[in-house]
Design a protein around this motif. Sequence first.
Motif, mmCIF file in Angstrom:
data_model
loop_
_atom_site.group_PDB
_atom_site.id
_atom_site.type_symbol
_atom_site.label_atom_id
_atom_site.label_comp_id
_atom_site.label_asym_id
_atom_site.label_seq_id
_atom_site.Cartn_x
_atom_site.Cartn_y
_atom_site.Cartn_z
ATOM 1 N N ARG A 113 0.842 -1.191 0.000
ATOM 2 C CA ARG A 113 0.000 0.000 0.000
ATOM 3 C C ARG A 113 0.884 1.250 0.000
ATOM 4 O O ARG A 113 2.012 1.214 0.502
ATOM 5 N N PRO A 114 0.365 2.379 -0.509
ATOM 6 C CA PRO A 114 1.138 3.627 -0.496
ATOM 7 C C PRO A 114 1.444 4.076 0.931
ATOM 8 O O PRO A 114 0.541 4.220 1.749
ATOM 9 N N GLY A 115 2.708 4.269 1.229
ATOM 10 C CA GLY A 115 3.123 4.680 2.564
ATOM 11 C C GLY A 115 3.806 3.573 3.336
ATOM 12 O O GLY A 115 4.576 3.840 4.263
ATOM 13 N N ARG A 116 3.541 2.315 2.985
ATOM 14 C CA ARG A 116 4.226 1.202 3.634
ATOM 15 C C ARG A 116 5.652 1.100 3.094
ATOM 16 O O ARG A 116 5.996 1.736 2.095
ATOM 17 N N SER A 137 10.484 3.274 1.026
ATOM 18 C CA SER A 137 9.046 3.439 0.846
ATOM 19 C C SER A 137 8.602 2.871 -0.496
ATOM 20 O O SER A 137 9.290 3.002 -1.511
ATOM 21 N N THR A 168 2.053 1.426 8.472
ATOM 22 C CA THR A 168 0.744 1.933 8.092
ATOM 23 C C THR A 168 0.827 2.620 6.734
ATOM 24 O O THR A 168 1.916 2.886 6.223
ATOM 25 N N ASN A 169 -0.316 2.910 6.159
ATOM 26 C CA ASN A 169 -0.343 3.492 4.819
ATOM 27 C C ASN A 169 -1.256 4.710 4.773
ATOM 28 O O ASN A 169 -2.034 4.968 5.691
ATOM 29 N N GLU A 213 -4.452 6.464 3.720
ATOM 30 C CA GLU A 213 -5.794 5.930 3.515
ATOM 31 C C GLU A 213 -6.722 7.061 3.091
ATOM 32 O O GLU A 213 -6.932 8.023 3.840
ATOM 33 N N PRO A 240 5.485 7.561 -2.211
ATOM 34 C CA PRO A 240 4.195 6.907 -1.949
ATOM 35 C C PRO A 240 3.044 7.455 -2.771
ATOM 36 O O PRO A 240 2.022 6.777 -2.942
ATOM 37 N N SER A 281 3.913 11.201 6.821
ATOM 38 C CA SER A 281 4.734 9.994 6.786
ATOM 39 C C SER A 281 6.120 10.339 7.313
ATOM 40 O O SER A 281 6.906 11.002 6.635
#
Length: 255
Positions: A30-33, A52, A94-95, A97, A116, A213
């Motif tokens: 996921r974006p941010g993980r 990232s 976390t990502n 959302e 991300p 982030s």
Amino acid sequence: MDCIVRINEELGGDFFYLGLEPLEPIADIRPGRFFMVRCSQSADPFLRRPMSVADYKKDGSGFGLLVQIAGWGTSLLSTLVPWDRIDVIGPFGTNFEVPDKARSVWSVAGGSGVAPFLGLVDHTEGHVDHTVFLGARTSELLIYADRLKDRGASVITATEDGSAGEHGLVTEPLIKKLDSGEKPDVIFTCGPTPMMRAVAQIAEAHGIKCSVSLENRMACGFGACVGCVTKKRGEDNYITVCSRGPVFDSFEVEI
């Protein structure tokens, strides 16, 4: 997990893009993980590097990392060629959302902090209006502005030396757009800490939800070494960025 290098693309400045294919599909990208990446086949350097997620395939069969050369480990990664193998662990954390009812998302990125938002724009195209504010010191360090536009995002750039986009900090066009009466449902930000702090303050002043982030130095990636802690806002307690973040609500942590 071993991944096969499919692409190593120089992007200008000290940046390059690694396109990777895992030997088995990886779930929950996921974006941010982020992934913890082993930089060589030897024990030097010993510690993995946190990277990232940039773009990714929904089925987990491929993903990309945007890397900036900052030392010995990332220099080694820059020498990889197609069909080389690289060992990664993850994804962790976390990502970003997008709220279910959101129609407008603004993302503010500085330098490699754009990573991300590549995947975020790719996988929300057609669902939300996405504006990306992209800042850097010079035009050479503005990464992926054209690609974000090709994916349907509106892109506003700013450089500190005035070589591209608006002359100044990336927060300046953000403030101008808010002062014009426009307002998103949520603001996301990733990049240098002073920039993220300023973005969070601007968002809070306008009553807009903001996610940040954090990019604290990490050694393990899952909270064991306690080397990446950050202070909780309004408390004396500290939390690990790798296991509790890296994406936080701006009200949750001190930036």
